[in-house]
Design a protein around this motif. Structure first.
Motif, short mmCIF file in Angstrom:
data_model
loop_
_atom_site.label_atom_id
_atom_site.label_comp_id
_atom_site.label_asym_id
_atom_site.label_seq_id
_atom_site.Cartn_x
_atom_site.Cartn_y
_atom_site.Cartn_z
N TYR A 116 56.31 -22.06 117.43
CA TYR A 116 55.16 -22.24 116.55
C TYR A 116 54.34 -23.48 116.90
O TYR A 116 53.13 -23.53 116.63
CB TYR A 116 55.61 -22.26 115.09
N VAL A 129 47.90 -12.15 113.01
CA VAL A 129 49.25 -12.26 113.56
C VAL A 129 49.96 -10.93 113.33
O VAL A 129 50.17 -10.53 112.18
CB VAL A 129 50.05 -13.39 112.90
N LEU A 195 54.12 -19.99 109.97
CA LEU A 195 52.73 -19.59 110.19
C LEU A 195 51.80 -20.26 109.19
O LEU A 195 50.68 -20.67 109.52
CB LEU A 195 52.60 -18.07 110.09
#
Length: 526
Positions: A116, A129, A195
């Motif tokens: 990430y 995503v 995220l």
């Protein structure tokens, strides 16, 4: 009127009217039944049914918050920030695909964070995503999309891109809306908090797969690789429940297959083999380069080594067929040392503490055994061990060249720092509780070319460079930590000359100068 006389009532007419009324009522009843049947039906046929917002469950609530990761918002914020504060191997190209593990945070989050962290640079550009993970709770054939409008975590809601889901449903007979596959599934959910912290304004396309060929999965996702605003994330753990050494062997084999773009990873090698194989197939056809970011297992991060689960993180970016630009040698060595200490730094600290106690209490030199420590700490390495007492230097001994196992080097240098540093008396038993130590792992040495002293001073990097000077049989070494006491380049060099037995103003064209880096591990920080 007398009884028996004819009446004015016409019974024939009454009977006629009654008959007419019955006929009208019957017609009305039939019309009512027909109208009722018509009004209770829609023109749409059930075989043409398409899911609409009415049928959608508005929000998919978290299923594993408090289990795989904390359910407390503030604590989750802090934990994610901690994982994302790590140094990382930056990819050479923008990621188009990531492979990320999906275990509980205490086990796999340090590895997942390495993936990430690659997205931070592109956080403003990534709008979609596509999250792809295996089903752990429901057996089915094909790929399950979600009908939810939002997925929720303790950090808030994330919108689902239903336009992209409709596109997937229209073009792929193997994909359907199957909410049951998402209700308890953790392989996608554990990715969401990361995220939420690294991206700005984005939506997700959640896909859980059951029994499906990797090629089918790859074909469904291929069109989205052309969009620079979209990234595909495959959620996958590696080997499961082998002993530590067997797991490392299997996971290394998986890494080799990914690197060589061999899409034949089997189920015993990964919980998510289908997804990894699909990523490899896409890498082959779309000319993407796999880059391994991190690999470890639960024996490294938390837990027993008798039965472990493997975790790996990869990034796939554009491969133009040219040789990738590499980090400068010292920077690459530093990155490797950071990765090493992330998993084995605690072992080295334990060795140093044990060696210190053995030296001070018994006067013996401790020799670490392979049966007590991971095999990796027996790789060769050079280390300095520094002892302090109430913040003051109490001893420092080190090795410049990696000529023995770093575990043995740390143990021997700890013994030397405690008992053999000629600048100090040996550490006593009474002092032992106050002694703290740090371990500095050294890179190799890089010669510095310079035209004179001023040119040399310009090239020095305060706070970063360790330095060795040599002139004839005179030599002096300063670790990078010395910059804390001598932040000025000129003072740094002059004091290093003094340490080498030279005058501060001494200069010779025959002098050799080398720079190096160190990675410091402090006992109080672990």
């Amino acid at each position: 009127m007398a009884i028996g006389e004819d009446s004015d009532i016409d019974y024939k007419k009454i009977a006629y009217y009654i008959l007419i009324a019955l006929v009208v009522l019957s017609v009305l009843w039939l019309n009512y039944c027909s109208l009722r049947k018509h009004m209770s039906s829609n023109s749409q046929i059930i075989t043409d049914f398409q899911i609409t917002e009415k049928e959608m469950k508005k929000t998919r609530d978290p299923a594993v918050a408090g289990i795989f990761y904390t359910g407390d918002r503030q604590q989750l914020e802090a934990e994610i920030a901690h994982y994302l504060s790590a140094d990382f191997n930056r990819t050479l190209t923008r990621p188009k695909i990531l492979i990320v593990p999906h275990a509980g945070f205490r086990y796999s989050a340090p590895v997942a964070a390495q993936a990430y962290l690659q997205l931070k640079k592109y956080s403003k550009n990534i709008k979609n995503v596509i999250l792809v993970g295996p089903s752990h709770h429901v057996a089915f054939n094909g790929i399950a999309a979600s009908g939810a409008a939002y997925f929720k975590t303790p950090l808030g809601q994330i919108g689902v891109n239903r336009a992209l889901i409709r596109k997937l449903l229209e073009n792929n007979p193997h994909i359907g809306v199957f909410e049951q596959a998402h209700e308890k599934e953790h392989s996608l959910e554990v990715q969401l908090p990361f995220l939420q912290k690294v991206l700005k304004d984005f939506k997700i396309v959640p896909l859980v797969y059951g029994q499906v060929p990797p090629q089918v999965l790859a074909d469904a996702l291929r069109p989205f690789l052309a969009d620079d605003g979209t990234i595909i994330i495959f959620s996958a753990d590696l080997s499961h429940y082998y002993n530590y050494e067997k797991a490392r062997e299997l996971d290394a084999e998986t890494a080799d297959k990914i690197r060589n773009k061999e899409a034949d990873i089997s189920g015993h090698m990964s919980c998510g083999a289908t997804g990894i194989n699909a990523a490899v197939l896409l890498a082959k056809t779309e000319h993407l380069r796999p880059e391994m970011l991190e690999m470890a297992n639960s024996g490294d991060t938390s837990g027993s080594r008798d039965s472990v689960v493997g975790y790996g993180a990869w990034s796939f970016g554009a491969d133009d067929g040219t040789e990738a630009e590499k980090l400068p040698p010292l920077e690459q060595e530093m990155q490797n040392l950071k990765n090493f200490t992330r998993f084995y730094g605690d072992d080295l600290l334990k060795i140093a503490r044990r060696s210190l106690e053995e030296a001070v209490l018994n006067g013996n030199e401790y020799s670490p055994s392979r049966s007590d420590y991971p095999d990796a700490v027996f790789n060769k390495g050079a280390a300095f061990v520094t002892l302090t007492q109430k913040g003051e230097l109490r001893g420092c001994i080190g090795t410049v060249v990696p000529n023995q196992a770093v575990a043995l080097d740390v143990a021997r240098n700890t013994y030397g720092a405690a008992l053999q540093d000629s600048r100090f008396k040996p550490v006593t038993k009474e002092e032992l509780p106050e002694i703290r130590f740090s371990i500095s792992l050294l890179t190799s040495f890089e010669p510095i070319s310079f035209s004179g002293e001023e040119d040399l001073l310009r090239q020095l990097q305060p706070g970063t460079d360790g330095l060795i000077i040599r002139d004839g049989d005179r030599q002096g070494l300063f670790l990078p930590s010395v910059w804390e006491q001598l932040p000025d380049r000129k003072s740094f060099l002059e004091n290093l000359k003094l340490k080498a037995g030279l005058s501060p103003s001494y200069w010779s064209d025959n002098m050799k100068v080398y720079r190096f880096r160190t990675l410091e591990i402090k006992e109080d920080e672990n």
